[in-house]
Scaffold this motif. Structure first.
Motif: not given
Length: 402
Positions: A155-165, A178-196
């Protein structure tokens, strides 16, 4: 006069019949009202909250979803937001019951056999030597790769929201407000839920399970490609993003006191414009992120990446590796054509691969010609013969059939 009146009545009757017939000849629009797909499962106000299971997993599930997309409608599980990637993504997320990062208990009891991992990978054979290149470009980021048995994603990532996202995307111009394509939304949150879900009733001291049903000890490599110029700020945000998974013990880490790597369900690899001083971060004596070492120059820079085990894998483009052995035309310095490769080029690649292996590093080569298809298949096979550890792949369907 009477004759004209009769004719007029006949004409009106004829027009009525024709118009009525025409009204019956209407387009038969496809009814997309869901008939067999259950609405979004809930965990309240129901007597039975057992997760729905279609009985198909892996590529079969993905292909079924794509071919029956008109049947998957209804309310979105991601309330309050637009489609996260597409209707296709949202509907797979709906079936999997992704929680959008909310730390909630989905069901009344721990049911790993009905978890996202079970729904997605129960019948999947892993492909441990494949990397899903630019995975975020796919219609189903992360999910399609896991369903295909692929053990490395990017996943390629860019700083956003005044360097908070951290927003995910290849080019900054395509990251809308209005992009919803954040690292948390597409990768980290799904992975954490799977592992939980699959580690909900482990006994103390038991090993954690990963995201592959039949290979619970297989780690998933998650490459984070730093795109923003401020690498330090990017890393600070990433550390905050990773904190919940660190707290759960889900990440691979390097134990500086024992000088050993302890593998977890997910291994984070930093690539692109990353900072080089991660070994001094506040997580010491444990380091939870590893650097993608430069394969083309690993011999000269080994001390930067081997010391303190800050690297597990070395990568480079094919042309970067070949440029260490020969020159390319000035008119097309970055163009690599399959038909121009010869035996000496493959010996050059083999030398770089052996150098990395001698230093205990795995290898990945990107920028390999993808067309024509016959050439791509030949180069996949050739890389395998040369000992490349991860094939850099864009076509997941193709690699599963390779």
């Amino acid at each position: 006069m009477l004759f004209n009146s009769i004719n007029w009545l006949l004409i009106q009757a004829t027009l009525f019949i024709v118009c009525d017939a025409i009204s019956l000849w209407k387009p038969n629009y496809l009814d997309v009202t869901p008939q067999n797909i259950p609405d979004t499962p809930t965990t309240s106000n129901t007597q039975d909250d057992t997760p729905t299971m279609l009985g198909i997993t892996g590529r079969e599930l993905i292909n079924h979803l794509k071919s029956n997309i008109n049947g998957y409608t209804g309310s979105r599980i991601f309330t309050g937001k637009k489609d996260k990637v597409s209707v296709l993504y949202d509907n797979l997320a709906k079936y999997l019951e992704l929680s959008n990062g909310e730390d909630v208990k989905r069901h009344t009891s721990c049911q790993p056999e009905r978890s996202i991992v079970a729904k997605l990978t129960r019948d999947v054979t892993i492909i441990p030597n494949v990397h899903s290149h630019n995975d975020y470009w796919r219609n189903l980021p992360l999910l399609e790769a896991i369903a295909s048995g692929v053990t490395s994603v990017e996943a390629d990532v860019w700083l956003k929201d005044n360097n908070t996202g951290l927003a995910v995307g290849h080019d900054k111009i395509y990251l809308g407000d209005d992009s919803n394509d954040y690292l948390q939304d597409l990768y980290l949150h799904p992975l954490k839920q799977m592992l939980d879900e699959v580690n909900c009733n482990l006994e103390a001291g038991s090993p954690l399970s990963g995201v592959f049903y039949n290979n619970p000890d297989q780690t998933l490599y998650l490459y984070i490609d730093f795109k923003s110029s401020d690498s330090s700020a990017t890393y600070q945000v990433l550390r905050e993003y990773l904190a919940p998974m660190i707290d759960r013990g889900y990440l691979t880490f390097y134990d500086t006191s024992k000088k050993s790597v302890i593998y977890g369900p997910v291994t984070i690899i930093l690539t692109g414009n990353y900072p080089l001083d991660i070994g001094s971060d506040s997580y010491k004596p444990r380091i939870y992120t590893f650097l993608d070492a430069p394969l083309e120059d690993i011999v000269n820079r080994k001390d930067d990446f081997i010391a303190n085990q800050v690297s597990l894998i070395a990568s480079a483009s094919m042309i970067e590796l070949l440029m260490t052995c020969r020159s390319f035309p000035e008119s097309q310095p970055n163009v690599l054509r399959f038909h121009e490769l010869d035996a000496q080029d493959f010996l050059c690649l083999k030398g770089h691969i052996e150098n990395a292996h001698n230093l205990g590093l795995q290898t990945r080569i990107w920028g390999v010609p993808q067309w024509p298809i016959e050439s791509r298949l030949f180069l996949w096979k050739k890389q395998w013969e040369l000992g490349v550890d991860f094939l850099n792949v864009d076509d997941l369907q193709g690699i599963t059939e390779f």
